[in-house]
Design a protein around this motif. Structure first.
Motif, mmCIF file in Angstrom:
data_model
loop_
_atom_site.group_PDB
_atom_site.id
_atom_site.type_symbol
_atom_site.label_atom_id
_atom_site.label_comp_id
_atom_site.label_asym_id
_atom_site.label_seq_id
_atom_site.Cartn_x
_atom_site.Cartn_y
_atom_site.Cartn_z
ATOM 1 N N TRP A 337 -23.241 -33.748 9.832
ATOM 2 C CA TRP A 337 -21.818 -33.844 9.526
ATOM 3 C C TRP A 337 -21.017 -32.930 10.445
ATOM 4 C CZ3 TRP A 337 -18.278 -36.584 7.089
ATOM 5 C CH2 TRP A 337 -17.039 -36.001 6.801
ATOM 6 N N ARG A 338 -19.870 -33.419 10.924
ATOM 7 C CA ARG A 338 -18.938 -32.621 11.714
ATOM 8 C C ARG A 338 -17.521 -32.946 11.266
ATOM 9 N NH1 ARG A 338 -23.154 -30.965 12.832
ATOM 10 N NH2 ARG A 338 -24.076 -30.429 14.854
ATOM 11 N N GLU A 339 -16.688 -31.921 11.166
ATOM 12 C CA GLU A 339 -15.273 -32.134 10.859
ATOM 13 C C GLU A 339 -14.442 -31.098 11.607
ATOM 14 O OE1 GLU A 339 -13.835 -30.679 6.885
ATOM 15 O OE2 GLU A 339 -16.004 -30.741 6.463
ATOM 16 N N TYR A 340 -13.188 -31.424 11.803
ATOM 17 C CA TYR A 340 -12.299 -30.558 12.581
ATOM 18 C C TYR A 340 -11.672 -29.503 11.688
ATOM 19 C CZ TYR A 340 -8.509 -29.013 15.597
ATOM 20 O OH TYR A 340 -7.669 -28.256 16.351
ATOM 21 N N TRP A 341 -11.796 -28.232 12.128
ATOM 22 C CA TRP A 341 -11.178 -27.116 11.427
ATOM 23 C C TRP A 341 -10.096 -26.536 12.333
ATOM 24 C CZ3 TRP A 341 -12.317 -26.227 6.421
ATOM 25 C CH2 TRP A 341 -13.482 -26.800 5.919
ATOM 26 N N PRO A 342 -8.826 -26.666 11.953
ATOM 27 C CA PRO A 342 -7.739 -26.242 12.852
ATOM 28 C C PRO A 342 -7.779 -24.767 13.208
ATOM 29 C CG PRO A 342 -6.895 -27.636 11.074
ATOM 30 C CD PRO A 342 -8.303 -27.309 10.728
ATOM 31 N N PHE A 343 -8.165 -23.895 12.260
ATOM 32 C CA PHE A 343 -8.126 -22.462 12.570
ATOM 33 C C PHE A 343 -9.226 -22.078 13.548
ATOM 34 C CE2 PHE A 343 -10.969 -22.874 8.999
ATOM 35 C CZ PHE A 343 -11.977 -21.942 9.220
ATOM 36 N N LEU A 344 -10.269 -22.925 13.684
ATOM 37 C CA LEU A 344 -11.302 -22.689 14.693
ATOM 38 C C LEU A 344 -11.096 -23.552 15.937
ATOM 39 C CD1 LEU A 344 -14.482 -22.589 12.414
ATOM 40 C CD2 LEU A 344 -13.273 -20.639 13.410
ATOM 41 N N ASP A 345 -10.272 -24.604 15.782
ATOM 42 C CA ASP A 345 -10.038 -25.567 16.856
ATOM 43 C C ASP A 345 -11.351 -26.158 17.350
ATOM 44 O OD1 ASP A 345 -8.503 -27.088 18.552
ATOM 45 O OD2 ASP A 345 -8.524 -25.620 20.175
ATOM 46 N N ARG A 346 -12.222 -26.516 16.414
ATOM 47 C CA ARG A 346 -13.540 -27.069 16.758
ATOM 48 C C ARG A 346 -13.973 -28.061 15.699
ATOM 49 N NH1 ARG A 346 -17.731 -22.310 17.560
ATOM 50 N NH2 ARG A 346 -19.104 -24.135 17.713
ATOM 51 N N HIS A 347 -14.856 -28.985 16.110
ATOM 52 C CA HIS A 347 -15.532 -29.879 15.178
ATOM 53 C C HIS A 347 -16.898 -29.277 14.857
ATOM 54 C CE1 HIS A 347 -12.577 -32.703 16.870
ATOM 55 N NE2 HIS A 347 -12.716 -33.389 15.745
ATOM 56 N N LEU A 348 -17.151 -28.952 13.617
ATOM 57 C CA LEU A 348 -18.460 -28.422 13.230
ATOM 58 C C LEU A 348 -18.643 -28.530 11.726
ATOM 59 C CD1 LEU A 348 -17.572 -25.465 11.961
ATOM 60 C CD2 LEU A 348 -17.668 -24.752 14.322
ATOM 61 N N ASP A 349 -19.880 -28.329 11.306
ATOM 62 C CA ASP A 349 -20.205 -28.270 9.878
ATOM 63 C C ASP A 349 -20.079 -26.819 9.455
ATOM 64 O OD1 ASP A 349 -21.166 -28.414 7.347
ATOM 65 O OD2 ASP A 349 -23.178 -29.107 7.877
ATOM 66 N N ILE A 350 -19.049 -26.498 8.717
ATOM 67 C CA ILE A 350 -18.757 -25.114 8.375
ATOM 68 C C ILE A 350 -19.852 -24.506 7.518
ATOM 69 C CG2 ILE A 350 -17.504 -25.513 6.227
ATOM 70 C CD1 ILE A 350 -16.459 -23.123 9.075
ATOM 71 N N GLY A 351 -20.657 -25.347 6.854
ATOM 72 C CA GLY A 351 -21.735 -24.828 6.018
ATOM 73 C C GLY A 351 -23.035 -24.600 6.751
ATOM 74 N N SER A 352 -23.123 -24.998 8.025
ATOM 75 C CA SER A 352 -24.341 -24.779 8.805
ATOM 76 C C SER A 352 -24.369 -23.366 9.359
ATOM 77 C CB SER A 352 -24.410 -25.793 9.949
ATOM 78 O OG SER A 352 -23.352 -25.573 10.864
ATOM 79 N N GLN A 353 -25.506 -23.001 9.966
ATOM 80 C CA GLN A 353 -25.630 -21.673 10.545
ATOM 81 C C GLN A 353 -24.621 -21.477 11.669
ATOM 82 O OE1 GLN A 353 -27.563 -19.279 9.310
ATOM 83 N NE2 GLN A 353 -26.742 -17.836 10.807
ATOM 84 N N ALA A 354 -24.464 -22.517 12.518
ATOM 85 C CA ALA A 354 -23.485 -22.424 13.605
ATOM 86 C C ALA A 354 -22.072 -22.311 13.061
ATOM 87 C CB ALA A 354 -23.609 -23.636 14.531
ATOM 88 N N GLY A 355 -21.779 -23.043 11.966
ATOM 89 C CA GLY A 355 -20.450 -22.969 11.374
ATOM 90 C C GLY A 355 -20.164 -21.607 10.772
ATOM 91 N N LEU A 356 -21.154 -21.034 10.093
ATOM 92 C CA LEU A 356 -20.962 -19.705 9.526
ATOM 93 C C LEU A 356 -20.788 -18.655 10.612
ATOM 94 C CD1 LEU A 356 -23.598 -19.839 6.646
ATOM 95 C CD2 LEU A 356 -21.120 -20.063 6.458
ATOM 96 N N GLN A 357 -21.522 -18.823 11.718
ATOM 97 C CA GLN A 357 -21.377 -17.889 12.830
ATOM 98 C C GLN A 357 -19.978 -17.981 13.443
ATOM 99 O OE1 GLN A 357 -23.506 -15.592 13.776
ATOM 100 N NE2 GLN A 357 -22.208 -14.878 15.471
ATOM 101 N N ALA A 358 -19.484 -19.219 13.610
ATOM 102 C CA ALA A 358 -18.130 -19.395 14.142
ATOM 103 C C ALA A 358 -17.089 -18.800 13.204
ATOM 104 C CB ALA A 358 -17.855 -20.876 14.378
#
Length: 390
Positions: A337-358
């Motif tokens: 899953w990927r979705e756009y988060w405006p405050f990060l200006d990125r498409h990612l899964d916020i619940g994944s390890q990469a999303g938590l790191q971002a």
């Protein structure tokens, strides 16, 4: 005449002569200590050590050696890189950068082992640094070429691509990383006419080959994605696009894709941009995902409480309604899953390890308190509860 007389006669008449040309300027006199013709290599070495511009040549005739020593030769061309820069092969402009050192190679290897090196070499900006005078189209062409070589170059003997080798040996994670890239070719045939899907686990070792074979068969099918499109201004409601694959393009009647924001991109000339997507997945699962994401009520003929809630969320929350439903559906069906988060200006899964790191890096940039790794999942759950409570 005796044999001893023959030997002495041969020693008095050498068969090899060396002409030593000192490379003197016109009008200069030759030093008396250097003969025109030498008969031993020791004499030649002594002359060359004394006169740095000297050159010598071997002859079988004394007269020819003397002529060579006395003639005027053209000065030798400079051989140092500073005096005469070497032309690159094939007319290619030489790179202005030095060769990397061994520590730099080790650092690059570390990046390869811990990151997505395929995405790194596919970035045209990398080639614009190496070739700053190139046009953007040329830099993009270089990136596509290197990416294709990285992902699809076959072996010489069996003509097997990296995808062939990983599939044949049963390396599920390697195959997963390869097929994640849209430029990876799945239909290349090896020397025996086999595709990667046809050589699954042929040389796999271990008792888990059956499970690996099922996962590889799943991964090697054409990847399909389901995405939500929306305009940048948010003036129009989001649109759920039909399932489509990078290998097969968009459905009939729709424009091709070109945006790098997602594996599928956006329709050419359309103001819509990908806001969230699920995939990759097989076509059958993509159809089911699309049907359930479009209307939770289609899952069951009865209007259950859960279906009511999902439908209300999707219709009432214009900012994240589609994403909230799709996020839960992706978790249920075990789909990326990927979705756009405006405050990060990125498409990612916020619940994944990469999303938590971002998210952690964003909080650091905003000057928030330092959060340890254990507190991030708690923060994520808090954000989800706050979002669901709107």
């Amino acid at each position: 005449m005796s044999e001893g007389d023959d030997a002495r006669s041969a020693g008095n008449h050498p068969s090899t002569f060396y002409g030593v040309n000192l490379g003197l300027p016109e009008g200069a006199q030759r030093p008396e200590d250097v003969p025109l013709v030498c008969t031993s290599i020791q004499e030649v070495q002594a002359a060359v050590r004394t006169h740095k511009t000297a050159r010598f040549k071997q002859f079988t005739c004394r007269e020819l050696a003397a002529v060579y020593s006395g003639q005027r030769l053209e000065p030798a061309e400079p051989t140092s890189p500073a005096a005469a820069p070497a032309a690159a092969a094939g007319g290619e402009k030489p790179s202005p950068f030095r060769n990397p050192t061994r520590p730099e190679f080790q650092a690059f290897r570390s990046l390869v082992e811990h990151g997505d090196e395929a995405a790194a070499v596919a970035e045209p900006g990398f080639f614009r640094i190496l070739y700053p005078d190139d046009e953007p189209e040329v830099a993009s062409a270089r990136a596509r070429r290197v990416t294709d070589l990285y992902l699809n170059v076959p072996t010489k003997g069996t003509y097997e691509t990296p995808l062939h080798l990983a599939s044949k040996l049963g390396h599920v994670e390697v195959v997963r990383e390869l097929v994640r890239h849209p430029a990876c070719k799945r239909d290349v045939r090896n020397k025996f006419g086999e595709t990667p899907e046809q050589v699954i686990c042929k040389q796999s070792k271990g008792g888990e080959s059956a499970d690996a074979a099922r996962q590889l068969a799943f991964l090697l099918q054409d990847p399909y994605y389901v995405q939500v499109l929306a305009d940048a201004d948010g003036c129009e409601p989001p649109v759920l696009a039909p399932p489509c694959s990078p290998q097969q393009g968009r459905p009939v009647g729709e424009s091709p894709v070109q945006s790098p924001d997602s594996p599928l991109g956006s329709p050419v000339g359309s103001p819509l941009r990908p806001r969230a997507w699920a995939g990759p997945m097989p076509r059958q699962l993509a159809d089911e995902f699309h049907r359930r994401w479009r209307s939770p009520l289609s899952v069951s003929p009865l209007r259950s409480r859960k279906a009511h809630a999902l439908d209300d969320v999707r219709l009432s929350d214009a900012s994240k309604g589609w994403e909230r439903v799709g996020r839960g559906l992706a978790s249920e069906l075990a789909v990326e899953w990927r979705e756009y988060w405006p405050f990060l200006d990125r498409h990612l899964d916020i619940g994944s390890q990469a999303g938590l790191q971002a998210l952690e890096e964003h909080l650091h940039r905003q000057g928030c308190a330092v959060l340890d790794t254990q507190s991030l999942p708690v923060l994520f759950q808090t954000l989800r509860r706050a979002e669901c409570g709107r």
